[in-house]
Design an enzyme around this catalytic site. Structure first.
Site, PDB file in Angstrom:
ATOM      1  N   ALA A  87       0.804  -1.225   0.000  1.00  0.00           N
ATOM      2  CA  ALA A  87       0.000   0.000   0.000  1.00  0.00           C
ATOM      3  C   ALA A  87       0.836   1.273   0.000  1.00  0.00           C
ATOM      4  CB  ALA A  87      -0.942  -0.015   1.206  1.00  0.00           C
TER       5      ALA A  87
ATOM      6  N   GLN B 254       4.377   2.438  -5.255  1.00  0.00           N
ATOM      7  CA  GLN B 254       3.955   3.301  -6.374  1.00  0.00           C
ATOM      8  C   GLN B 254       2.515   3.068  -6.795  1.00  0.00           C
ATOM      9  OE1 GLN B 254       6.205   4.418  -9.866  1.00  0.00           O
ATOM     10  NE2 GLN B 254       6.775   2.252  -9.791  1.00  0.00           N
TER      11      GLN B 254
ATOM     12  N   ASN C 126       9.609 -12.988  -5.640  1.00  0.00           N
ATOM     13  CA  ASN C 126       8.222 -12.654  -5.294  1.00  0.00           C
ATOM     14  C   ASN C 126       7.329 -13.858  -5.007  1.00  0.00           C
ATOM     15  OD1 ASN C 126       8.680  -9.915  -5.499  1.00  0.00           O
ATOM     16  ND2 ASN C 126       7.944  -9.745  -7.611  1.00  0.00           N
TER      17      ASN C 126
ATOM     18  N   GLN D 222       0.314 -15.197   1.912  1.00  0.00           N
ATOM     19  CA  GLN D 222      -0.870 -14.357   1.664  1.00  0.00           C
ATOM     20  C   GLN D 222      -2.078 -15.229   1.316  1.00  0.00           C
ATOM     21  OE1 GLN D 222       0.148 -11.089  -0.965  1.00  0.00           O
ATOM     22  NE2 GLN D 222       1.459 -10.158   0.582  1.00  0.00           N
TER      23      GLN D 222
ATOM     24  N   VAL E 101      -1.656  -8.577  -8.777  1.00  0.00           N
ATOM     25  CA  VAL E 101      -1.032  -7.592  -9.658  1.00  0.00           C
ATOM     26  C   VAL E 101       0.487  -7.765  -9.638  1.00  0.00           C
ATOM     27  CG1 VAL E 101      -0.727  -5.107 -10.066  1.00  0.00           C
ATOM     28  CG2 VAL E 101      -2.929  -5.974  -9.239  1.00  0.00           C
TER      29      VAL E 101
ATOM     30  N   ASN F  73       4.116  -8.988  -9.954  1.00  0.00           N
ATOM     31  CA  ASN F  73       4.621  -9.852 -11.033  1.00  0.00           C
ATOM     32  C   ASN F  73       5.526 -10.988 -10.570  1.00  0.00           C
ATOM     33  OD1 ASN F  73       3.469  -8.929 -13.455  1.00  0.00           O
ATOM     34  ND2 ASN F  73       4.738  -7.058 -13.348  1.00  0.00           N
TER      35      ASN F  73
ATOM     36  N   ASP G 227      -2.791  -4.621 -20.267  1.00  0.00           N
ATOM     37  CA  ASP G 227      -2.437  -5.017 -21.631  1.00  0.00           C
ATOM     38  C   ASP G 227      -3.614  -4.753 -22.579  1.00  0.00           C
ATOM     39  OD1 ASP G 227       0.007  -6.096 -20.527  1.00  0.00           O
ATOM     40  OD2 ASP G 227      -1.262  -7.693 -19.741  1.00  0.00           O
TER      41      ASP G 227
ATOM     42  N   HIS H 291       0.685 -12.458 -18.618  1.00  0.00           N
ATOM     43  CA  HIS H 291       1.086 -11.042 -18.598  1.00  0.00           C
ATOM     44  C   HIS H 291       2.611 -11.014 -18.731  1.00  0.00           C
ATOM     45  CE1 HIS H 291       1.388  -6.840 -17.633  1.00  0.00           C
ATOM     46  NE2 HIS H 291       2.103  -7.072 -16.555  1.00  0.00           N
TER      47      HIS H 291
END
Ligand code: NAD
Ligand code: LMR
Length: 365
Positions: free
Chosen positions: A47, A50, A142, A149, A166, A168, A196, A224
């Site tokens: 949060a 960016q 990541n 989570q 969201v 990546n 996209d 993506h």
């Protein structure tokens, strides 16, 4: 609003702001939430990053759930002093907007508290790539974020929780979250390919010298990543097939595809940072399109857990043409797929299978 010191509860120095009488225990049906005035609880990870900075204010303003739906924002950050301090600043700015629809914020680094009772989990928090990297190069850093989570969502979120990934590489991260969230239906997990779609629509509109609103039926298939396939064959401009309007087939098959596939990298190259405002806008569009009826005959792009449609391996998080009635979504069936499209779709599926194999140890059997 009632302010409390959450340090004891959340183990972080960030304050939470809660509305009196709001409760974490509501587990009502999603459509009931949408039609009532009880606040929706919306978690946003990363949060203070960016995208978070561009996203939160739009949610609080009503852009995501409409002008009459109150929200409570659950702002989740890593337990790092700098990140939490920045989050505190974001909370102050949210307060300073005096948004009528914002009924409270919960700012925390504790996943259990962060996902408690939430109806939407927007999983943005993750490391962005730098110039020269592919998104899948981020899997090692990541991927593991999405195990804990997923678990916390399964244990603490409302039963109607919808999760949009969201961070990546978002398709495979969503697969990790889903696989670690036992009991949460697979059709409540999504990964974002709307950015996209929006990029593709604008490129087509510019080429056809028409307004972007005239471009419809644009499905992005697959991952993506640079293998994504923005399907110009089935897309329309002012109701007519794109290839009938843009006769320059080489431009469509080469320049257009490459521009859309590599747009994220072009932005990193130009800005020195990955896309943020346009990404936040695509998050708003994705949730809005899932929660409002799709115009008759149209569709939009979002990665969902494949049920085998169009021959794609079941269980991959694959971007398809999707429609919604505002409550339930479905994959649009029986679109024509010519040999050119088939080859592109096969390539992006192959990449998702590779990514899945790379994270096998993060996917419980
Ligand atoms: P950023 O670095 O500005 O912000 C990320 C924030 O996430 C940071 O504040 C960081 O502290 C936080 N964070 C990291 N790990 C976390 C965790 N485990 N829990 C909670 N918070 C955590 O990055 P950004 O520009 O906001 O981008 C975020 C992610 O979104 C990146 O992975 C980026 O590649 C991805 N992205 C995806 C799309 C898409 O279309 N799917 C578009 C743009 C960016
Ligand atoms: C984008 O498409 O802009 C994001 O996925 C960021 C990136 O790494 O390209």
């Amino acid at each position: 609003m009632l302010w409390s010191d959450p340090a004891a509860t959340f183990g972080s120095p960030v304050r939470t702001c809660e509305v009196p009488n709001s409760t974490y225990s509501a587990r009502s049906n999603w459509i009931t939430h949408m039609s009532s005035t009880s606040p929706l609880r919306v978690a946003v990870t990363g949060a203070a990053g960016q995208i978070g900075y561009s996203l939160l204010f739009r949610i609080a303003s009503g852009a995501m759930f409409g002008p009459t739906q109150p929200v409570i924002l659950h702002l989740i950050e890593i337990p790092d002093e700098k990140a939490l301090r920045a989050l505190q600043g974001v909370c102050m700015e949210l307060e300073d907007c005096a948004f009528p629809l914002l009924k409270g914020t919960v700012a925390t680094s504790d996943l259990n508290a962060g996902f408690q009772g939430v109806n939407w989990a927007l999983l943005v928090g993750a490391v962005p790539r730098k110039a020269g990297m592919e998104r899948k190069d981020l899997l090692g850093i990541n991927g593991k974020i999405f195990t804990s989570q997923g678990q916390a969502i399964a244990q603490h979120a409302a039963s109607d929780v919808r999760t949009l990934v969201v961070g990546n590489p978002c398709n495979t991260n969503a697969l990790i979250a889903l696989s670690n969230a036992p009991g949460v239906p697979r059709d409540q997990f999504f990964a974002m390919t709307m950015l996209d779609e929006n990029r593709a629509k604008t490129q087509l509109a510019k080429k056809a010298s028409t307004d972007v609103t005239g471009v419809t039926n644009l499905a992005v298939w697959g991952n993506h990543s640079t293998t994504m396939f923005p399907d110009f064959f089935n897309a329309k401009i002012n109701g007519r097939p794109v290839p009938d309007i843009i006769g320059h087939r080489e431009w469509l098959e080469k320049d257009f595809l490459t521009t859309v596939q590599k747009r994220g990298a072009a932005i990193i190259e130009a800005r020195g940072l990955s896309s943020a405002a346009s990404a936040a806008n695509a998050v708003v569009d994705t949730v809005r399109k899932l929660t409002t009826p799709t115009p008759t005959g149209d569709w939009f792009s979002v990665a969902v857990c494949s049920d085998g449609s169009y021959g794609i391996e079941k269980g991959l998080m694959f971007s398809y043409p999707v429609r919604s009635d505002g409550r339930k979504w479905e994959i649009v069936q029986d679109l024509p797929v010519n040999p050119f499209s088939q080859a592109k779709i096969a390539a992006t599926e192959a990449e998702l299978k590779e990514e899945k194999a790379l994270v096998a140890e993060l996917l419980p059997r």
